[in-house]
Design a protein around this motif. Sequence first.
Motif, PDB file in Angstrom:
ATOM      1  N   ARG A  83      42.339  20.033  34.564  1.00 31.26           N
ATOM      2  CA  ARG A  83      43.161  21.114  33.777  1.00 31.26           C
ATOM      3  C   ARG A  83      42.998  22.445  34.098  1.00 31.26           C
ATOM      4  NH1 ARG A  83      41.377  17.173  30.571  1.00 31.26           N
ATOM      5  NH2 ARG A  83      39.818  18.598  29.714  1.00 31.26           N
ATOM      6  N   ALA A  84      43.497  22.906  35.301  1.00 34.97           N
ATOM      7  CA  ALA A  84      43.334  24.292  35.682  1.00 34.97           C
ATOM      8  C   ALA A  84      44.209  25.267  35.056  1.00 34.97           C
ATOM      9  CB  ALA A  84      43.520  24.273  37.283  1.00 34.97           C
ATOM     10  N   ALA A  85      43.887  26.338  34.555  1.00 32.27           N
ATOM     11  CA  ALA A  85      44.654  27.330  34.126  1.00 32.27           C
ATOM     12  C   ALA A  85      44.621  28.777  34.687  1.00 32.27           C
ATOM     13  CB  ALA A  85      44.406  27.575  32.482  1.00 32.27           C
ATOM     14  N   LEU A  86      45.846  29.347  35.047  1.00 32.98           N
ATOM     15  CA  LEU A  86      45.764  30.552  35.835  1.00 32.98           C
ATOM     16  C   LEU A  86      45.510  31.625  34.748  1.00 32.98           C
ATOM     17  CD1 LEU A  86      46.456  32.523  38.034  1.00 32.98           C
ATOM     18  CD2 LEU A  86      48.703  32.443  37.360  1.00 32.98           C
ATOM     19  N   VAL A  87      44.517  32.206  34.562  1.00 33.40           N
ATOM     20  CA  VAL A  87      44.043  33.343  33.675  1.00 33.40           C
ATOM     21  C   VAL A  87      44.203  34.628  34.200  1.00 33.40           C
ATOM     22  CG1 VAL A  87      42.066  34.088  32.474  1.00 33.40           C
ATOM     23  CG2 VAL A  87      42.634  31.852  32.500  1.00 33.40           C
ATOM     24  N   TRP A  88      44.807  35.463  33.523  1.00 33.25           N
ATOM     25  CA  TRP A  88      45.000  36.842  33.723  1.00 33.25           C
ATOM     26  C   TRP A  88      45.016  37.892  32.403  1.00 33.25           C
ATOM     27  CZ3 TRP A  88      49.244  38.593  30.812  1.00 33.25           C
ATOM     28  CH2 TRP A  88      50.158  37.723  30.286  1.00 33.25           C
ATOM     29  N   ASN A  89      44.492  37.559  31.496  1.00 29.74           N
ATOM     30  CA  ASN A  89      44.089  38.601  30.392  1.00 29.74           C
ATOM     31  C   ASN A  89      43.300  37.781  29.471  1.00 29.74           C
ATOM     32  OD1 ASN A  89      45.783  37.037  28.716  1.00 29.74           O
ATOM     33  ND2 ASN A  89      47.024  38.606  28.455  1.00 29.74           N
ATOM     34  N   GLU A  90      42.734  38.629  28.322  1.00 31.25           N
ATOM     35  CA  GLU A  90      41.704  37.895  27.581  1.00 31.25           C
ATOM     36  C   GLU A  90      42.401  36.546  26.584  1.00 31.25           C
ATOM     37  OE1 GLU A  90      40.145  41.126  25.336  1.00 31.25           O
ATOM     38  OE2 GLU A  90      38.743  41.952  26.815  1.00 31.25           O
ATOM     39  N   ASP A  91      43.577  36.736  26.331  1.00 30.74           N
ATOM     40  CA  ASP A  91      44.107  35.645  25.706  1.00 30.74           C
ATOM     41  C   ASP A  91      44.253  34.405  26.292  1.00 30.74           C
ATOM     42  OD1 ASP A  91      44.403  36.898  23.115  1.00 30.74           O
ATOM     43  OD2 ASP A  91      46.568  37.112  22.970  1.00 30.74           O
ATOM     44  N   THR A  92      44.537  34.594  27.738  1.00 28.09           N
ATOM     45  CA  THR A  92      44.947  33.186  28.395  1.00 28.09           C
ATOM     46  C   THR A  92      43.433  32.793  28.734  1.00 28.09           C
ATOM     47  OG1 THR A  92      45.079  34.851  30.473  1.00 28.09           O
ATOM     48  CG2 THR A  92      47.290  34.089  29.470  1.00 28.09           C
ATOM     49  N   ASP A 101      41.826  22.972  26.575  1.00 23.78           N
ATOM     50  CA  ASP A 101      40.302  22.453  26.914  1.00 23.78           C
ATOM     51  C   ASP A 101      40.396  22.658  28.679  1.00 23.78           C
ATOM     52  OD1 ASP A 101      37.814  21.056  26.936  1.00 23.78           O
ATOM     53  OD2 ASP A 101      38.655  19.146  26.622  1.00 23.78           O
ATOM     54  N   ALA A 102      40.887  23.585  29.171  1.00 27.99           N
ATOM     55  CA  ALA A 102      40.888  23.539  30.415  1.00 27.99           C
ATOM     56  C   ALA A 102      39.683  23.490  31.352  1.00 27.99           C
ATOM     57  CB  ALA A 102      41.448  25.113  30.828  1.00 27.99           C
ATOM     58  N   ASN A 103      39.372  22.762  32.293  1.00 25.20           N
ATOM     59  CA  ASN A 103      38.101  22.606  32.875  1.00 25.20           C
ATOM     60  C   ASN A 103      38.065  23.457  34.101  1.00 25.20           C
ATOM     61  OD1 ASN A 103      39.616  20.952  34.301  1.00 25.20           O
ATOM     62  ND2 ASN A 103      38.544  19.078  33.656  1.00 25.20           N
ATOM     63  N   VAL A 104      38.968  24.114  34.592  1.00 26.64           N
ATOM     64  CA  VAL A 104      39.111  24.897  35.601  1.00 26.64           C
ATOM     65  C   VAL A 104      39.783  26.351  35.372  1.00 26.64           C
ATOM     66  CG1 VAL A 104      39.773  25.186  37.941  1.00 26.64           C
ATOM     67  CG2 VAL A 104      38.868  22.963  37.498  1.00 26.64           C
ATOM     68  N   ILE A 105      39.104  27.339  35.798  1.00 28.40           N
ATOM     69  CA  ILE A 105      39.858  28.654  35.558  1.00 28.40           C
ATOM     70  C   ILE A 105      40.383  29.139  37.053  1.00 28.40           C
ATOM     71  CG2 ILE A 105      37.707  29.840  35.789  1.00 28.40           C
ATOM     72  CD1 ILE A 105      38.865  32.158  34.203  1.00 28.40           C
ATOM     73  N   SER A 106      41.552  29.562  37.032  1.00 27.98           N
ATOM     74  CA  SER A 106      42.080  30.041  38.431  1.00 27.98           C
ATOM     75  C   SER A 106      42.086  31.367  38.274  1.00 27.98           C
ATOM     76  CB  SER A 106      43.617  29.737  38.860  1.00 27.98           C
ATOM     77  OG  SER A 106      43.911  29.864  40.026  1.00 27.98           O
ATOM     78  N   ILE A 107      41.726  32.431  39.031  1.00 22.32           N
ATOM     79  CA  ILE A 107      41.749  33.811  39.046  1.00 22.32           C
ATOM     80  C   ILE A 107      42.499  34.348  40.348  1.00 22.32           C
ATOM     81  CG2 ILE A 107      40.443  35.794  39.096  1.00 22.32           C
ATOM     82  CD1 ILE A 107      40.168  35.003  36.440  1.00 22.32           C
ATOM     83  N   GLY A 108      43.421  35.367  40.369  1.00 19.02           N
ATOM     84  CA  GLY A 108      43.837  35.998  41.283  1.00 19.02           C
ATOM     85  C   GLY A 108      43.304  37.375  41.639  1.00 19.02           C
ATOM     86  N   PHE A 109      42.169  37.516  42.526  1.00 24.23           N
ATOM     87  CA  PHE A 109      41.407  38.559  42.827  1.00 24.23           C
ATOM     88  C   PHE A 109      42.288  39.955  43.423  1.00 24.23           C
ATOM     89  CE2 PHE A 109      37.894  40.728  45.443  1.00 24.23           C
ATOM     90  CZ  PHE A 109      37.396  41.436  44.203  1.00 24.23           C
ATOM     91  N   ARG A 110      43.517  39.770  43.974  1.00 19.63           N
ATOM     92  CA  ARG A 110      44.345  40.973  44.245  1.00 19.63           C
ATOM     93  C   ARG A 110      45.003  41.373  43.065  1.00 19.63           C
ATOM     94  NH1 ARG A 110      46.791  37.943  49.650  1.00 19.63           N
ATOM     95  NH2 ARG A 110      45.174  38.339  50.881  1.00 19.63           N
ATOM     96  N   GLN A 111      44.811  40.895  41.849  1.00 26.83           N
ATOM     97  CA  GLN A 111      45.393  41.157  40.551  1.00 26.83           C
ATOM     98  C   GLN A 111      44.628  42.077  39.717  1.00 26.83           C
ATOM     99  OE1 GLN A 111      48.500  40.235  41.063  1.00 26.83           O
ATOM    100  NE2 GLN A 111      47.656  39.068  42.881  1.00 26.83           N
ATOM    101  N   HIS A 112      43.101  42.147  39.702  1.00 23.76           N
ATOM    102  CA  HIS A 112      42.273  42.595  38.883  1.00 23.76           C
ATOM    103  C   HIS A 112      41.226  43.175  39.710  1.00 23.76           C
ATOM    104  CE1 HIS A 112      44.188  39.752  36.124  1.00 23.76           C
ATOM    105  NE2 HIS A 112      43.896  38.875  36.834  1.00 23.76           N
ATOM    106  N   ASP A 113      40.496  44.122  39.074  1.00 22.96           N
ATOM    107  CA  ASP A 113      39.268  44.532  39.887  1.00 22.96           C
ATOM    108  C   ASP A 113      37.805  43.616  39.540  1.00 22.96           C
ATOM    109  OD1 ASP A 113      37.887  45.134  37.342  1.00 22.96           O
ATOM    110  OD2 ASP A 113      38.563  47.222  37.384  1.00 22.96           O
ATOM    111  N   LEU A 114      36.712  43.583  40.257  1.00 23.30           N
ATOM    112  CA  LEU A 114      35.747  42.692  39.950  1.00 23.30           C
ATOM    113  C   LEU A 114      35.218  42.553  38.608  1.00 23.30           C
ATOM    114  CD1 LEU A 114      33.800  41.086  42.417  1.00 23.30           C
ATOM    115  CD2 LEU A 114      32.206  43.143  41.864  1.00 23.30           C
ATOM    116  N   ASP A 115      35.128  43.536  37.786  1.00 21.82           N
ATOM    117  CA  ASP A 115      34.456  43.517  36.590  1.00 21.82           C
ATOM    118  C   ASP A 115      35.316  42.596  35.791  1.00 21.82           C
ATOM    119  OD1 ASP A 115      32.171  44.700  37.249  1.00 21.82           O
ATOM    120  OD2 ASP A 115      32.721  46.673  36.804  1.00 21.82           O
TER     121      ASP A 115
END
Length: 150
Positions: A83-92, A101-115
Amino acid sequence: MRIHIATDHAGFELKNELVKHLQDAGHEVIDHGAHEYEPLDDYPSFCIDCGKGVVADPGSLGVVIGGSGNGEQIAANKVDGVRAALVWNEDTARLARAHNDANVISIGFRQHDLDYCFHLVDLFIAEPFSGDERHVRRISQIAAFEAERR
Ligand SMILES: O=C(CO)[C@H](O)[C@H](O)COP(=O)(O)O
């Protein structure tokens, strides 16, 4: 906790830094690649391997990284049990765990800074599944669909 991780070229820098960040926090990290920066590499096999790793390792979580995170989420979700979820803010980040109960987080590194990527992953890992009946029911419906196809 054991954390499986994968990226293509677009998230390569984040993956390397995130491995250190997670290890510093006491997690064991299993790296499914890419192991070298290759600007024309393709995300599906890395993300599918990461998803397989999570499913074969109950209690673990996964992180897949790309430029947007879209394709990485799609690829990981092709593995039964992921169950992979695209996460892009604190709520998501929090809702992915609490409701899905997502067991995988997906992150777009071109959308956010490292921290901020670190922050989203940390939130995701820290948030427990609520266990609320309605969420258990809905996740069970997805699992039943997967079982029907086998
Ligand atoms: O986010 C992604 C898929 O969803 C990939 O990282 C992105 O498409 C790679 O783009 P490019 O090949 O132009 O560097």
